[in-house]
Motif scaffolding. Structure first.
Motif, PDB file in Angstrom:
ATOM      1  N   ASP A 197       0.940  -1.259  -0.095  1.00 52.58           N
ATOM      2  CA  ASP A 197      -0.017  -0.044  -0.096  1.00 52.58           C
ATOM      3  C   ASP A 197       0.974   1.392   0.108  1.00 52.58           C
ATOM      4  OD1 ASP A 197      -2.534  -1.295  -0.124  1.00 52.58           O
ATOM      5  OD2 ASP A 197      -2.249  -1.593   2.137  1.00 52.58           O
ATOM      6  N   TYR A 198       0.385   2.128  -0.561  1.00 51.16           N
ATOM      7  CA  TYR A 198       1.340   3.757  -0.554  1.00 51.16           C
ATOM      8  C   TYR A 198       0.308   4.786  -0.083  1.00 51.16           C
ATOM      9  CZ  TYR A 198       3.494   0.428  -4.015  1.00 51.16           C
ATOM     10  OH  TYR A 198       4.160  -0.599  -4.476  1.00 51.16           O
ATOM     11  N   VAL A 199       1.292   5.677   0.787  1.00 52.04           N
ATOM     12  CA  VAL A 199       0.775   6.732   1.156  1.00 52.04           C
ATOM     13  C   VAL A 199       1.744   7.942   0.559  1.00 52.04           C
ATOM     14  CG1 VAL A 199       0.422   8.292   3.151  1.00 52.04           C
ATOM     15  CG2 VAL A 199      -0.051   5.785   3.320  1.00 52.04           C
ATOM     16  N   VAL A 200       1.187   8.803  -0.203  1.00 51.12           N
ATOM     17  CA  VAL A 200       1.780   9.939  -0.542  1.00 51.12           C
ATOM     18  C   VAL A 200       1.643  10.974   0.297  1.00 51.12           C
ATOM     19  CG1 VAL A 200       2.409  11.463  -2.536  1.00 51.12           C
ATOM     20  CG2 VAL A 200       1.914   8.989  -3.093  1.00 51.12           C
ATOM     21  N   ALA A 201       2.720  11.580   0.874  1.00 55.75           N
ATOM     22  CA  ALA A 201       2.656  12.726   2.019  1.00 55.75           C
ATOM     23  C   ALA A 201       3.876  13.393   2.392  1.00 55.75           C
ATOM     24  CB  ALA A 201       2.037  12.193   3.174  1.00 55.75           C
ATOM     25  N   ARG A 202       3.879  14.709   2.560  1.00 50.77           N
ATOM     26  CA  ARG A 202       5.142  15.162   3.211  1.00 50.77           C
ATOM     27  C   ARG A 202       4.917  15.664   4.641  1.00 50.77           C
ATOM     28  NH1 ARG A 202       8.240  18.869  -0.357  1.00 50.77           N
ATOM     29  NH2 ARG A 202       6.565  18.559  -1.954  1.00 50.77           N
ATOM     30  N   GLY A 203       5.836  15.372   5.368  1.00 52.86           N
ATOM     31  CA  GLY A 203       5.831  15.818   6.761  1.00 52.86           C
ATOM     32  C   GLY A 203       5.734  17.345   6.773  1.00 52.86           C
ATOM     33  N   PRO A 204       5.618  17.798   8.126  1.00 50.27           N
ATOM     34  CA  PRO A 204       5.628  17.016   9.325  1.00 50.27           C
ATOM     35  C   PRO A 204       4.628  16.255   9.579  1.00 50.27           C
ATOM     36  CG  PRO A 204       5.186  19.427  10.021  1.00 50.27           C
ATOM     37  CD  PRO A 204       5.220  19.136   8.192  1.00 50.27           C
ATOM     38  N   PHE A 205       4.664  14.933  10.416  1.00 52.93           N
ATOM     39  CA  PHE A 205       3.812  14.033  10.819  1.00 52.93           C
ATOM     40  C   PHE A 205       3.615  14.117  12.262  1.00 52.93           C
ATOM     41  CE2 PHE A 205       5.840  12.409   7.025  1.00 52.93           C
ATOM     42  CZ  PHE A 205       4.796  12.546   6.171  1.00 52.93           C
ATOM     43  N   THR A 206       2.360  13.992  12.659  1.00 56.61           N
ATOM     44  CA  THR A 206       2.123  14.068  14.103  1.00 56.61           C
ATOM     45  C   THR A 206       2.017  12.543  14.612  1.00 56.61           C
ATOM     46  OG1 THR A 206      -0.251  13.565  13.926  1.00 56.61           O
ATOM     47  CG2 THR A 206       0.552  16.174  13.884  1.00 56.61           C
ATOM     48  N   ALA A 207       2.336  12.385  16.072  1.00 51.00           N
ATOM     49  CA  ALA A 207       2.000  11.054  16.604  1.00 51.00           C
ATOM     50  C   ALA A 207       0.858  10.549  16.692  1.00 51.00           C
ATOM     51  CB  ALA A 207       2.548  10.994  18.076  1.00 51.00           C
ATOM     52  N   GLU A 208      -0.179  11.258  16.691  1.00 50.59           N
ATOM     53  CA  GLU A 208      -1.524  11.030  16.654  1.00 50.59           C
ATOM     54  C   GLU A 208      -2.007  10.309  15.120  1.00 50.59           C
ATOM     55  OE1 GLU A 208      -0.888  13.978  17.455  1.00 50.59           O
ATOM     56  OE2 GLU A 208      -0.922  13.389  19.863  1.00 50.59           O
ATOM     57  N   GLY A 209      -1.623  11.366  14.092  1.00 49.45           N
ATOM     58  CA  GLY A 209      -1.737  10.339  12.732  1.00 49.45           C
ATOM     59  C   GLY A 209      -0.951   9.314  12.494  1.00 49.45           C
ATOM     60  N   ASP A 210       0.034   9.330  12.786  1.00 51.84           N
ATOM     61  CA  ASP A 210       1.146   8.080  12.611  1.00 51.84           C
ATOM     62  C   ASP A 210       0.358   6.772  13.390  1.00 51.84           C
ATOM     63  OD1 ASP A 210       2.375   9.381  10.857  1.00 51.84           O
ATOM     64  OD2 ASP A 210       4.277   9.478  11.981  1.00 51.84           O
ATOM     65  N   LEU A 211      -0.209   6.908  14.586  1.00 56.32           N
ATOM     66  CA  LEU A 211      -0.747   6.001  15.404  1.00 56.32           C
ATOM     67  C   LEU A 211      -2.016   5.431  14.759  1.00 56.32           C
ATOM     68  CD1 LEU A 211      -0.372   4.679  18.399  1.00 56.32           C
ATOM     69  CD2 LEU A 211      -1.914   6.334  18.984  1.00 56.32           C
ATOM     70  N   GLU A 212      -2.884   6.391  13.975  1.00 56.51           N
ATOM     71  CA  GLU A 212      -3.806   5.676  13.359  1.00 56.51           C
ATOM     72  C   GLU A 212      -3.296   5.207  11.960  1.00 56.51           C
ATOM     73  OE1 GLU A 212      -7.388   8.128  11.343  1.00 56.51           O
ATOM     74  OE2 GLU A 212      -6.386   9.190  13.255  1.00 56.51           O
ATOM     75  N   LEU A 213      -2.238   5.676  11.581  1.00 57.53           N
ATOM     76  CA  LEU A 213      -1.831   4.922  10.191  1.00 57.53           C
ATOM     77  C   LEU A 213      -1.385   3.616  10.571  1.00 57.53           C
ATOM     78  CD1 LEU A 213      -0.980   5.666   7.114  1.00 57.53           C
ATOM     79  CD2 LEU A 213       1.200   5.811   7.778  1.00 57.53           C
ATOM     80  N   LEU A 214      -0.622   3.406  11.712  1.00 53.70           N
ATOM     81  CA  LEU A 214      -0.035   2.380  11.928  1.00 53.70           C
ATOM     82  C   LEU A 214      -1.021   0.947  12.227  1.00 53.70           C
ATOM     83  CD1 LEU A 214       3.078   3.189  13.867  1.00 53.70           C
ATOM     84  CD2 LEU A 214       3.220   2.510  11.566  1.00 53.70           C
ATOM     85  N   ARG A 215      -2.097   1.765  13.066  1.00 49.91           N
ATOM     86  CA  ARG A 215      -3.224   0.665  13.524  1.00 49.91           C
ATOM     87  C   ARG A 215      -3.877   0.372  12.428  1.00 49.91           C
ATOM     88  NH1 ARG A 215      -4.854   4.019  18.605  1.00 49.91           N
ATOM     89  NH2 ARG A 215      -3.818   2.669  20.368  1.00 49.91           N
ATOM     90  N   GLY A 216      -4.079   1.277  11.702  1.00 51.65           N
ATOM     91  CA  GLY A 216      -5.073   0.933  10.366  1.00 51.65           C
ATOM     92  C   GLY A 216      -4.526   0.103   9.416  1.00 51.65           C
ATOM     93  N   HIS A 217      -3.098   0.080   9.293  1.00 51.09           N
ATOM     94  CA  HIS A 217      -2.627  -1.121   8.604  1.00 51.09           C
ATOM     95  C   HIS A 217      -1.998  -2.302   9.192  1.00 51.09           C
ATOM     96  CE1 HIS A 217      -2.517   1.141   4.594  1.00 51.09           C
ATOM     97  NE2 HIS A 217      -3.010   2.202   5.400  1.00 51.09           N
ATOM     98  N   ARG A 218      -2.431  -2.155  10.281  1.00 53.06           N
ATOM     99  CA  ARG A 218      -1.981  -3.299  11.305  1.00 53.06           C
ATOM    100  C   ARG A 218      -0.624  -3.616  11.082  1.00 53.06           C
ATOM    101  NH1 ARG A 218      -3.852  -8.021   9.551  1.00 53.06           N
ATOM    102  NH2 ARG A 218      -4.818  -7.000   7.717  1.00 53.06           N
ATOM    103  N   ILE A 219       0.494  -2.470  11.485  1.00 55.35           N
ATOM    104  CA  ILE A 219       1.635  -2.735  10.935  1.00 55.35           C
ATOM    105  C   ILE A 219       2.455  -3.258  12.271  1.00 55.35           C
ATOM    106  CG2 ILE A 219       3.920  -1.395  11.010  1.00 55.35           C
ATOM    107  CD1 ILE A 219       2.107  -1.340   8.193  1.00 55.35           C
ATOM    108  N   ALA A 220       3.459  -4.083  12.043  1.00 53.21           N
ATOM    109  CA  ALA A 220       4.146  -5.023  13.041  1.00 53.21           C
ATOM    110  C   ALA A 220       5.729  -4.356  13.363  1.00 53.21           C
ATOM    111  CB  ALA A 220       4.317  -6.395  12.787  1.00 53.21           C
ATOM    112  N   VAL A 221       6.149  -3.906  12.187  1.00 53.33           N
ATOM    113  CA  VAL A 221       7.636  -3.457  12.191  1.00 53.33           C
ATOM    114  C   VAL A 221       7.621  -2.388  11.453  1.00 53.33           C
ATOM    115  CG1 VAL A 221       8.163  -5.021  10.504  1.00 53.33           C
ATOM    116  CG2 VAL A 221       9.916  -4.112  11.863  1.00 53.33           C
TER     117      VAL A 221
END
Ligand code: NAP
Length: 278
Positions: A197-221
């Motif tokens: 999957d691909y996300v095209v985005a330019r920082g800065p990124f927030t911890a909240e946004g990244d938390l949602e991203l990692l959870r949404g994609h069930r990231i392990a590492v």
């Protein structure tokens, strides 16, 4: 600002750089070359833009298709190695160079150190400290992308690749993982792997946004660079909150040159720099 591309060739001068006449350099603003590609370089350019005694020029490698706007002239593309940069410094009568490149752009830093030493041009690095692990972090440092591939192992995992689009292609060698790729420009063509999957985005990124991203994609590492600074630290906080492993590419060695950490320190240092003929 208008720019001109010169990938891999000789130095190019944008129309905007015709500003001060090169024949009147003594009375003209000192020309400062900022080696950019980072938020720090942008902030430095903004800080120096109003300085009457300085004429800052930002140099970009040309890695992104639509670089952020700069309030000063910009040139784009490689100089053509150390010799090309030496020629540029002389031709453009550069009074000082600020190396504000990304911490992983070590070749450019090495070339800047060599060219400035050879031409007697003062050089200052504006460098971010690397992030340091805190309680709860599960970081593993590896040597480059090959090290990251080895660390990911042979069991399929859901992997967030927070790397440049040029680096992610190497992960085609491990097609059994499912990848989430975040990059400033699209990865074209897409990776030759069954799951990505691909996300095209330019920082800065927030911890909240990244938390949602990692959870949404069930990231392990996560595979990332230790870039330092706040703009991309959100994923590290999110990884800590989720207890995820982070595989960090070790920072490359950079030349030992005078270095500071803030834009204000650079501005202060520039007050001490003389014009080439002064
Ligand atoms: P690099 O390996 O240090 O540089 C390779 C060549 O690109 C240099 O020798 C130079 O070409 C040219 N170059 C690099 N920065 C330049 C600049 N500011 N102005 C003009 N030319 C420049 O850097 P890289 O290949 O761009 O990237 C290496 C690592 O840094 C990667 O991990 C990348 O993701 C990361 N990074 C780079 C940037 C960036 O803006 N460069 C931004 C974010 C992250 P010549 O030898 O022809 O002069």
């Amino acid at each position: 600002m208008p720019t001109m591309d010169s990938q891999g060739g000789a130095a190019a001068v944008s129309p905007a750089m015709s500003g001060p006449s090169l024949n009147q350099a003594v009375s003209m603003p000192r020309r400062i070359l900022i080696l950019g590609g980072t938020g720090e370089a942008r902030r430095l350019a903004a800080r120096l833009a109003g300085e009457k005694k300085l004429y800052p020029i930002v140099s970009l490698a040309g890695r992104t298709e639509n670089p952020a706007q700069m309030p000063v002239p910009v040139r784009v593309g490689g100089f053509g190695g150390i010799d090309g940069l030496r020629a540029y410094l002389t031709a453009e009568r550069i009074a000082a160079v600020i190396d504000a490149t990304h911490p992983y752009a070590a070749q450019m830093s090495r070339h800047a150190a060599a060219a400035c030493a050879a031409e007697g041009v003062p050089l200052l690095a504006l460098r971010r400290q690397p992030w340091k692990p805190v309680a709860g972090d599960r970081w593993r440092e590896v040597e480059g992308v090959p090290g990251a591939l080895a660390a990911l192992g042979e069991t399929p995992r859901r992997v967030f690749l927070a790397l440049g689009r040029n680096e992610v292609r190497a992960f085609e060698a491990a097609p059994w993982h499912a990848y989430l790729v975040r990059s400033v420009d699209p990865v074209e063509p897409p990776l030759a792997v069954p799951y990505a999957d691909y996300v095209v985005a330019r920082g800065p990124f927030t911890a909240e946004g990244d938390l949602e991203l990692l959870r949404g994609h069930r990231i392990a590492v996560i595979v990332a660079k230790n870039s330092g600074g706040p703009a991309t630290y959100g994923k590290m906080e999110a990884a800590r909150a989720l207890g995820l492993e982070v595989i960090l590419l070790r920072r490359p060695a950079v030349p030992q040159v005078p270095a500071v950490e803030t834009v204000e320190e650079v501005a202060h240092w520039l007050e001490t720099v003389k014009a080439p003929d002064a």
